[in-house]
Motif scaffolding. Structure first.
Motif, short mmCIF file in Angstrom:
data_model
loop_
_atom_site.label_atom_id
_atom_site.label_comp_id
_atom_site.label_asym_id
_atom_site.label_seq_id
_atom_site.Cartn_x
_atom_site.Cartn_y
_atom_site.Cartn_z
N SER A 133 1.19 -1.21 -0.20
CA SER A 133 0.08 0.30 -0.09
C SER A 133 0.60 0.87 0.11
O SER A 133 1.89 1.48 0.93
N ARG A 134 0.51 2.34 -0.08
CA ARG A 134 1.40 3.55 -1.27
C ARG A 134 0.22 4.10 -0.60
O ARG A 134 0.74 5.43 -0.60
N MET A 135 0.44 4.20 0.73
CA MET A 135 -0.14 5.41 1.53
C MET A 135 0.50 5.87 2.20
O MET A 135 1.39 5.54 2.52
N PRO A 136 0.04 7.52 2.48
CA PRO A 136 1.44 8.29 3.58
C PRO A 136 1.50 7.63 4.50
O PRO A 136 0.49 7.24 5.48
N LEU A 137 2.81 7.81 5.38
CA LEU A 137 3.37 7.26 5.95
C LEU A 137 3.20 7.92 6.88
O LEU A 137 2.96 9.93 7.06
N GLU A 138 2.82 7.59 8.17
CA GLU A 138 2.01 7.98 10.06
C GLU A 138 3.70 8.90 9.66
O GLU A 138 4.64 8.49 9.67
N GLU A 139 3.12 9.39 11.64
CA GLU A 139 4.39 10.32 11.98
C GLU A 139 5.54 8.77 12.70
O GLU A 139 5.07 7.38 12.90
N GLN A 140 6.17 9.14 12.22
CA GLN A 140 7.21 8.36 12.66
C GLN A 140 8.84 8.33 13.53
O GLN A 140 9.61 7.36 13.86
N THR A 141 8.10 8.75 15.01
CA THR A 141 9.22 8.79 16.06
C THR A 141 7.46 8.81 17.61
O THR A 141 6.25 9.21 16.96
N TYR A 142 7.59 7.25 17.70
CA TYR A 142 6.51 6.66 18.86
C TYR A 142 7.24 6.61 20.00
O TYR A 142 8.64 6.88 20.44
N GLN A 143 6.78 7.06 21.45
CA GLN A 143 7.05 7.91 22.74
C GLN A 143 6.42 7.00 23.35
O GLN A 143 5.57 7.10 23.61
N VAL A 144 6.64 6.30 24.25
CA VAL A 144 6.64 5.74 25.58
C VAL A 144 7.66 5.52 27.24
O VAL A 144 8.81 5.67 26.74
N GLU A 145 6.01 5.76 27.97
CA GLU A 145 7.09 5.51 29.34
C GLU A 145 7.60 4.46 30.00
O GLU A 145 7.02 2.96 29.52
N PRO A 146 8.76 4.50 30.29
CA PRO A 146 9.57 3.16 30.62
C PRO A 146 8.38 2.04 31.52
O PRO A 146 7.61 2.78 32.59
N GLY A 147 7.93 0.65 31.24
CA GLY A 147 7.58 -0.19 31.72
C GLY A 147 6.25 -0.33 31.32
O GLY A 147 4.97 -1.09 31.68
N LYS A 148 5.61 0.67 29.99
CA LYS A 148 4.65 1.02 29.18
C LYS A 148 4.30 -0.32 28.39
O LYS A 148 5.11 -0.79 27.68
N TRP A 149 3.37 -0.64 27.12
CA TRP A 149 3.09 -0.99 26.80
C TRP A 149 2.96 0.00 25.71
O TRP A 149 2.25 1.03 24.65
N LEU A 150 3.73 -0.41 24.10
CA LEU A 150 3.49 0.52 23.43
C LEU A 150 3.38 -0.56 21.60
O LEU A 150 3.75 -1.84 20.98
N GLN A 151 2.31 0.17 21.10
CA GLN A 151 2.19 -0.99 19.89
C GLN A 151 2.49 0.43 18.51
O GLN A 151 1.63 1.47 18.10
N VAL A 152 3.50 -0.44 17.48
CA VAL A 152 3.98 0.39 16.64
C VAL A 152 3.58 -0.24 14.88
O VAL A 152 3.69 -1.46 14.23
#
Length: 505
Positions: free
Chosen positions: A274-293
């Protein structure tokens, strides 16, 4: 006992005569164990300083009297068939390069290279080796380059490259290998800094994609001209390498499978590309938390997709073989999940999957993950920029000070023209503290006053010491102009007396 010593002894005993001084010295050296060694070049070889070349002499065994001072020994293009433990009669402690290419060597015994412990380059190319046995290169702890291309190697036994701690470049091209030699990287005692591996022109049909994604970050791996099976995983690897401008692929792109005209390219791309526009390329999470990319470039929403790999700062994970003990997993739709995030998880994350088209380097396929405060993470970069700015300010200030000092010195030491009294011809201080800077120093001696070519600098007016208390009188009677006038070139002078040319005449 050597023939020379026997002859000397025989001559010394004839007629009961005493030994000659040379014979006595020889006998003494023999008794003390110092055997005389004369470094001579073998008749079938060429010697130049510390280089010995016995190439192309059809030798089946080595000459007995090879000089041991050599740092390079060339034995290529001969008829050697095996390297036994005693294939060289004496140690070569200074030998750095050994060339054994273009022979018929089919067997190498363990400890065959123990006679050259400081070897750096070993060339065994174009021989008849079929199997590399365990510990075949024992003792070569300083070896940096090993050439084994052009043999018939079909098997590499475990531990074959043990002791090669310093090996950096390994050439295995043009053999019959069917399996990727992963043990070269993981076995204990193997190479620790291998940065170049050539496996081209072998019989590899499949390669470990996940391992290659990790190993290719450390150095070059050449796989061209292998019968690789083109699947979506291999296509994803090649696309990612092309996006990274990986030299082993860029230089030999036409010799890899999965070309653009293959049907599998469209099959893989139809599922996920898919040639959709790319989303934001920087993700921030606090230590101990969960993050989905999410994986950049995949169709959204997506339920399933072909195998997706994520290149993380510490390892490589994929959607089919998630490690239950790892805090990083990949879902079947390509989304990356970081559980109980650690500060060490910060860095760049690359999503590798078959998208079906070539990505320009400007199109990002990686995202940045920051664990912790974003400002804290970038504080080191800000500190670096701040120090650079401080340096620039200090340098500018210093340069300004230097320029100011130079201007002051020029002002103080530049010789002014002296004002002369037309009546007495003697020099006196210039009226009104005005200084005329001469363009020609000879004007100071001649006393000439011309309106052209003068540069006038004015200071605050003040009375001369000799004129204190004396009333000012018009200067017309004395043949001088007033203290304020106009020069012929239109320049105005203030605070200085100028001689009128008409009165001088």
């Amino acid at each position: 006992m050597s023939p020379t010593a026997s002859q000397l002894l025989g001559k010394s005993n004839v007629g009961g005569s005493s030994c000659s001084p040379a014979a006595a010295a020889l006998l003494l050296s023999l008794c003390l164990g110092f055997l005389p060694s004369v470094a001579t070049c073998p008749p079938h070889c060429l010697c130049a300083s510390d280089i010995i070349s016995c190439s192309g002499r059809n030798l089946s065994t080595l000459p007995f009297d090879l000089p041991s001072y050599a740092t390079r020994l060339d034995l290529s293009h001969n008829a050697l068939t095996a390297l036994c433990v005693d294939w060289i009669s004496q140690p070569f402690d200074r030998l750095a390069t050994l060339v054994l290419s273009r022979n018929s060597i089919s067997r190498v015994d363990v400890d065959a290279f123990a006679v050259a412990p400081h070897l750096l380059h070993l060339d065994l190319s174009s021989n008849r080796l079929t199997v590399l046995n365990s510990s075949v290169f024992t003792g070569l702890k300083e070896l940096k380059e090993l050439l084994l291309f052009g043999n018939q190697i079909i098997q590499i036994n475990p531990g074959a490259f043990s002791d090669l701690h310093s090996l950096q470049r390994l050439y295995l091209s043009g053999n019959r290998l069917m399996d990727f030699p992963l043990g070269l990287y993981w076995e204990p005692g193997g190479p620790r800094n291998l940065t170049f591996l050539d496996l081209s022109y072998n019989r590899l049909s499949r390669v470990p994609i996940q391992n290659l994604l990790s190993l290719s970050q450390k150095g070059g791996i050449y796989l061209q001209e292998n019968p690789l099976v083109c699947d979506c995983a291999l296509l994803a690897l090649l696309e990612y390498w092309m996006w990274k401008q990986y030299r082993p692929l860029v230089d030999f792109r036409g010799e890899y499978p999965c070309r653009d005209d293959s049907g599998l390219v469209s099959e893989c791309s139809q599922q996920v590309a898919s040639r959709m526009p790319l989303e934001e390329q920087t993700y921030q999470v606090e230590p101990g938390k969960w993050l989905q990319v999410p994986c950049p470039g995949l169709a959204s929403p997506a339920t399933t997709s072909p195998e997706v790999f994520w290149v993380t700062p510490r390892t490589v994970v994929n959607s089919s073989t998630n490690d239950p003990n790892s805090n990083i997993i990949v879902f079947t739709n390509g989304t990356l999940e970081i559980r109980s995030a650690l500060v060490e998880d910060s860095g760049m994350y690359g999503c590798v999957t078959a998208r079906g088209y070539h990505h320009p380097p400007s199109e990002p396929l990686e995202v940045r993950v920051v664990v912790g405060n974003l400002s804290t993470t970038s504080s080191s970069g800000l500190a670096h920029r701040s120090s650079a700015e401080h340096f620039n300010t200090a340098f500018t200030t210093l340069a300004s000070c230097v320029v100011s000092i130079i201007l002051v010195l020029l002002y103080l030491y530049l010789t002014p023209c002296r004002c002369r009294d037309g009546r007495s011809g003697g020099a006196r201080g210039c009226g009104g503290r005005a200084i005329i800077l001469c363009s020609d120093p000879r004007e100071v001696e001649s006393g000439q006053r011309r309106s052209n070519g003068k540069r006038v600098a004015f200071l605050e007016p003040q009375a001369e010491d000799s004129d204190i208390g004396v009333p000012k009188s018009p200067a017309v009677n004395s043949g001088h102009a007033t203290t304020e006038g106009i020069l012929k070139n239109g320049s105005r002078t203030v605070g200085q007396t100028l001689t009128d040319p008409a009165h001088m005449a």
